[in-house]
Design a protein around this motif. Structure first.
Motif, PDB file in Angstrom:
ATOM      1  N   LYS A 190       1.216   7.091  -6.729  1.00  0.00           N
ATOM      2  CA  LYS A 190       0.176   8.146  -7.045  1.00  0.00           C
ATOM      3  C   LYS A 190       0.470   9.513  -6.821  1.00  0.00           C
ATOM      4  O   LYS A 190       0.119  10.223  -7.541  1.00  0.00           O
ATOM      5  CB  LYS A 190      -1.157   7.528  -6.117  1.00  0.00           C
ATOM      6  CG  LYS A 190      -2.253   8.474  -6.488  1.00  0.00           C
ATOM      7  CD  LYS A 190      -3.556   7.936  -5.612  1.00  0.00           C
ATOM      8  CE  LYS A 190      -4.568   8.625  -5.985  1.00  0.00           C
ATOM      9  NZ  LYS A 190      -5.892   8.387  -5.237  1.00  0.00           N
ATOM     10  N   TRP A 191       1.150   9.664  -5.800  1.00  0.00           N
ATOM     11  CA  TRP A 191       1.547  11.046  -5.291  1.00  0.00           C
ATOM     12  C   TRP A 191       3.155  11.376  -6.164  1.00  0.00           C
ATOM     13  O   TRP A 191       3.310  12.500  -5.627  1.00  0.00           O
ATOM     14  CB  TRP A 191       1.493  11.275  -3.881  1.00  0.00           C
ATOM     15  CG  TRP A 191       0.033  11.030  -3.392  1.00  0.00           C
ATOM     16  CD1 TRP A 191      -1.010  11.231  -4.177  1.00  0.00           C
ATOM     17  CD2 TRP A 191      -0.342  10.951  -2.024  1.00  0.00           C
ATOM     18  NE1 TRP A 191      -2.248  11.205  -3.259  1.00  0.00           N
ATOM     19  CE2 TRP A 191      -1.675  10.857  -1.816  1.00  0.00           C
ATOM     20  CE3 TRP A 191       0.411  10.562  -0.876  1.00  0.00           C
ATOM     21  CZ2 TRP A 191      -2.530  10.556  -0.751  1.00  0.00           C
ATOM     22  CZ3 TRP A 191      -0.235  10.443   0.139  1.00  0.00           C
ATOM     23  CH2 TRP A 191      -1.646  10.410   0.412  1.00  0.00           C
ATOM     24  N   GLU A 192       3.628  10.592  -6.547  1.00  0.00           N
ATOM     25  CA  GLU A 192       4.929  10.841  -6.924  1.00  0.00           C
ATOM     26  C   GLU A 192       5.891  11.319  -6.320  1.00  0.00           C
ATOM     27  O   GLU A 192       6.536  12.283  -6.255  1.00  0.00           O
ATOM     28  CB  GLU A 192       5.057  11.788  -8.381  1.00  0.00           C
ATOM     29  CG  GLU A 192       4.199  10.855  -9.554  1.00  0.00           C
ATOM     30  CD  GLU A 192       3.694  11.929 -10.435  1.00  0.00           C
ATOM     31  OE1 GLU A 192       4.266  13.186 -10.654  1.00  0.00           O
ATOM     32  OE2 GLU A 192       3.154  11.512 -11.607  1.00  0.00           O
ATOM     33  N   VAL A 193       6.159  10.789  -4.930  1.00  0.00           N
ATOM     34  CA  VAL A 193       7.238  11.151  -3.994  1.00  0.00           C
ATOM     35  C   VAL A 193       8.073   9.968  -3.980  1.00  0.00           C
ATOM     36  O   VAL A 193       7.974   8.825  -4.505  1.00  0.00           O
ATOM     37  CB  VAL A 193       6.514  11.202  -2.560  1.00  0.00           C
ATOM     38  CG1 VAL A 193       5.466  12.447  -2.696  1.00  0.00           C
ATOM     39  CG2 VAL A 193       5.790  10.041  -1.851  1.00  0.00           C
ATOM     40  N   SER A 194       9.073  10.267  -3.398  1.00  0.00           N
ATOM     41  CA  SER A 194      10.284   9.314  -2.918  1.00  0.00           C
ATOM     42  C   SER A 194       9.910   8.300  -2.139  1.00  0.00           C
ATOM     43  O   SER A 194       9.332   8.405  -1.216  1.00  0.00           O
ATOM     44  CB  SER A 194      11.801   9.990  -2.866  1.00  0.00           C
ATOM     45  OG  SER A 194      11.706  10.477  -1.489  1.00  0.00           O
ATOM     46  N   MET A 195      10.360   7.041  -2.377  1.00  0.00           N
ATOM     47  CA  MET A 195      10.279   5.911  -1.340  1.00  0.00           C
ATOM     48  C   MET A 195      10.786   6.227   0.123  1.00  0.00           C
ATOM     49  O   MET A 195       9.987   5.896   1.159  1.00  0.00           O
ATOM     50  CB  MET A 195      10.875   4.702  -1.761  1.00  0.00           C
ATOM     51  CG  MET A 195      10.101   3.337  -1.153  1.00  0.00           C
ATOM     52  SD  MET A 195       8.364   3.101  -1.431  1.00  0.00           S
ATOM     53  CE  MET A 195       8.339   1.511  -0.710  1.00  0.00           C
ATOM     54  N   ASP A 196      11.760   7.223   0.173  1.00  0.00           N
ATOM     55  CA  ASP A 196      12.336   7.540   1.396  1.00  0.00           C
ATOM     56  C   ASP A 196      11.357   8.306   2.184  1.00  0.00           C
ATOM     57  O   ASP A 196      11.283   8.268   3.369  1.00  0.00           O
ATOM     58  CB  ASP A 196      13.723   7.893   1.436  1.00  0.00           C
ATOM     59  CG  ASP A 196      14.819   7.224   0.815  1.00  0.00           C
ATOM     60  OD1 ASP A 196      14.433   5.887   0.974  1.00  0.00           O
ATOM     61  OD2 ASP A 196      15.883   7.456   0.015  1.00  0.00           O
ATOM     62  N   VAL A 197      10.745   9.375   1.679  1.00  0.00           N
ATOM     63  CA  VAL A 197      10.053  10.274   1.943  1.00  0.00           C
ATOM     64  C   VAL A 197       8.674   9.666   2.384  1.00  0.00           C
ATOM     65  O   VAL A 197       8.058   9.947   3.704  1.00  0.00           O
ATOM     66  CB  VAL A 197       9.623  11.616   1.166  1.00  0.00           C
ATOM     67  CG1 VAL A 197       8.505  12.496   1.622  1.00  0.00           C
ATOM     68  CG2 VAL A 197      10.916  12.325   0.834  1.00  0.00           C
ATOM     69  N   ALA A 198       8.104   8.842   1.831  1.00  0.00           N
ATOM     70  CA  ALA A 198       6.720   8.065   1.953  1.00  0.00           C
ATOM     71  C   ALA A 198       7.123   7.221   3.207  1.00  0.00           C
ATOM     72  O   ALA A 198       6.270   7.077   3.995  1.00  0.00           O
ATOM     73  CB  ALA A 198       6.528   7.409   0.761  1.00  0.00           C
ATOM     74  N   GLY A 199       8.312   6.470   3.021  1.00  0.00           N
ATOM     75  CA  GLY A 199       8.469   5.471   4.209  1.00  0.00           C
ATOM     76  C   GLY A 199       8.635   6.139   5.551  1.00  0.00           C
ATOM     77  O   GLY A 199       7.955   5.704   6.388  1.00  0.00           O
ATOM     78  N   ALA A 200       9.158   7.401   5.425  1.00  0.00           N
ATOM     79  CA  ALA A 200       9.523   8.112   6.794  1.00  0.00           C
ATOM     80  C   ALA A 200       8.113   8.656   7.449  1.00  0.00           C
ATOM     81  O   ALA A 200       7.826   8.478   8.436  1.00  0.00           O
ATOM     82  CB  ALA A 200      10.495   9.234   6.818  1.00  0.00           C
ATOM     83  N   THR A 201       7.549   9.293   6.487  1.00  0.00           N
ATOM     84  CA  THR A 201       6.255   9.932   6.921  1.00  0.00           C
ATOM     85  C   THR A 201       5.008   8.756   7.139  1.00  0.00           C
ATOM     86  O   THR A 201       4.426   9.237   8.299  1.00  0.00           O
ATOM     87  CB  THR A 201       5.529  10.821   5.858  1.00  0.00           C
ATOM     88  OG1 THR A 201       5.654  10.328   4.622  1.00  0.00           O
ATOM     89  CG2 THR A 201       6.631  12.216   5.685  1.00  0.00           C
ATOM     90  N   SER A 233       0.890  -1.058  -0.103  1.00  0.00           N
ATOM     91  CA  SER A 233      -0.019   0.039   0.061  1.00  0.00           C
ATOM     92  C   SER A 233       0.760   1.290  -0.048  1.00  0.00           C
ATOM     93  O   SER A 233       0.654   2.343  -0.398  1.00  0.00           O
ATOM     94  CB  SER A 233      -0.947   0.022   1.402  1.00  0.00           C
ATOM     95  OG  SER A 233      -0.162   0.156   2.271  1.00  0.00           O
ATOM     96  N   LEU A 234       2.241   1.273   0.760  1.00  0.00           N
ATOM     97  CA  LEU A 234       3.014   2.331   0.674  1.00  0.00           C
ATOM     98  C   LEU A 234       3.426   2.323  -1.036  1.00  0.00           C
ATOM     99  O   LEU A 234       3.724   3.842  -1.265  1.00  0.00           O
ATOM    100  CB  LEU A 234       4.179   2.059   1.533  1.00  0.00           C
ATOM    101  CG  LEU A 234       5.219   3.146   1.764  1.00  0.00           C
ATOM    102  CD1 LEU A 234       4.313   4.495   2.570  1.00  0.00           C
ATOM    103  CD2 LEU A 234       6.212   2.661   2.956  1.00  0.00           C
ATOM    104  N   GLU A 235       3.645   1.398  -1.680  1.00  0.00           N
ATOM    105  CA  GLU A 235       3.987   1.861  -2.980  1.00  0.00           C
ATOM    106  C   GLU A 235       3.053   2.116  -3.945  1.00  0.00           C
ATOM    107  O   GLU A 235       3.414   3.234  -4.613  1.00  0.00           O
ATOM    108  CB  GLU A 235       4.467   0.279  -3.519  1.00  0.00           C
ATOM    109  CG  GLU A 235       5.972  -0.261  -2.926  1.00  0.00           C
ATOM    110  CD  GLU A 235       6.160  -1.624  -3.330  1.00  0.00           C
ATOM    111  OE1 GLU A 235       5.529  -2.280  -3.947  1.00  0.00           O
ATOM    112  OE2 GLU A 235       7.052  -2.219  -2.843  1.00  0.00           O
ATOM    113  N   VAL A 236       1.803   1.797  -3.567  1.00  0.00           N
ATOM    114  CA  VAL A 236       0.662   2.672  -4.279  1.00  0.00           C
ATOM    115  C   VAL A 236       0.583   4.057  -4.011  1.00  0.00           C
ATOM    116  O   VAL A 236       0.539   4.946  -5.043  1.00  0.00           O
ATOM    117  CB  VAL A 236      -0.606   2.008  -3.965  1.00  0.00           C
ATOM    118  CG1 VAL A 236      -1.799   2.694  -4.635  1.00  0.00           C
ATOM    119  CG2 VAL A 236      -0.795   0.439  -4.356  1.00  0.00           C
ATOM    120  N   PHE A 237       1.030   4.371  -2.639  1.00  0.00           N
ATOM    121  CA  PHE A 237       1.049   5.884  -2.696  1.00  0.00           C
ATOM    122  C   PHE A 237       2.155   6.519  -3.283  1.00  0.00           C
ATOM    123  O   PHE A 237       1.989   7.730  -3.596  1.00  0.00           O
ATOM    124  CB  PHE A 237       0.911   6.128  -0.920  1.00  0.00           C
ATOM    125  CG  PHE A 237      -0.263   5.949  -0.376  1.00  0.00           C
ATOM    126  CD1 PHE A 237      -1.132   6.874  -0.379  1.00  0.00           C
ATOM    127  CD2 PHE A 237      -0.359   5.011   0.871  1.00  0.00           C
ATOM    128  CE1 PHE A 237      -2.349   6.773   0.346  1.00  0.00           C
ATOM    129  CE2 PHE A 237      -1.515   5.057   1.586  1.00  0.00           C
ATOM    130  CZ  PHE A 237      -2.483   5.819   1.253  1.00  0.00           C
TER     131      PHE A 237
END
Length: 85
Positions: A28-39, A21-25
């Motif tokens: 969709k939102w075109e952010v880096s995996m590091d930023v998405a993972g941290a937040t 589900s994090l990969e889908v975010f």
């Protein structure tokens, strides 16, 4: 033995459901995996405490305050202790 089983189950659930589900975010939102993972990992880790505090506040109990203080003490002492090792 029960605690080990609980941690293994949590690892399986996170690996099977949370990471995809994090990969889908991320897509969709075109952010880096590091930023998405941290937040999102931070939000996912704090969500149970947030909802416990939220419910405790409206039921006028000390659960909210105890959750916040207990969580802060645990996070500070445990993280520093692990980093020291």
């Amino acid at each position: 033995f029960g605690i080990f089983y609980m941690f293994v189950s949590l690892a399986i659930v996170c690996d099977e459901f949370f990471v995809p589900s994090l990969e889908v975010f991320v897509d969709k939102w075109e952010v880096s995996m590091d930023v998405a993972g941290a937040t999102f990992m931070a939000a996912g880790g704090s969500a149970p405490e947030l909802f416990t505090s939220f419910i405790g506040t409206f039921k006028e109990s000390d659960v909210g305050f105890g959750t916040i203080v207990g969580s802060a003490v645990f996070n500070v002492l445990f993280v520093i202790g692990v980093c020291a090792i």
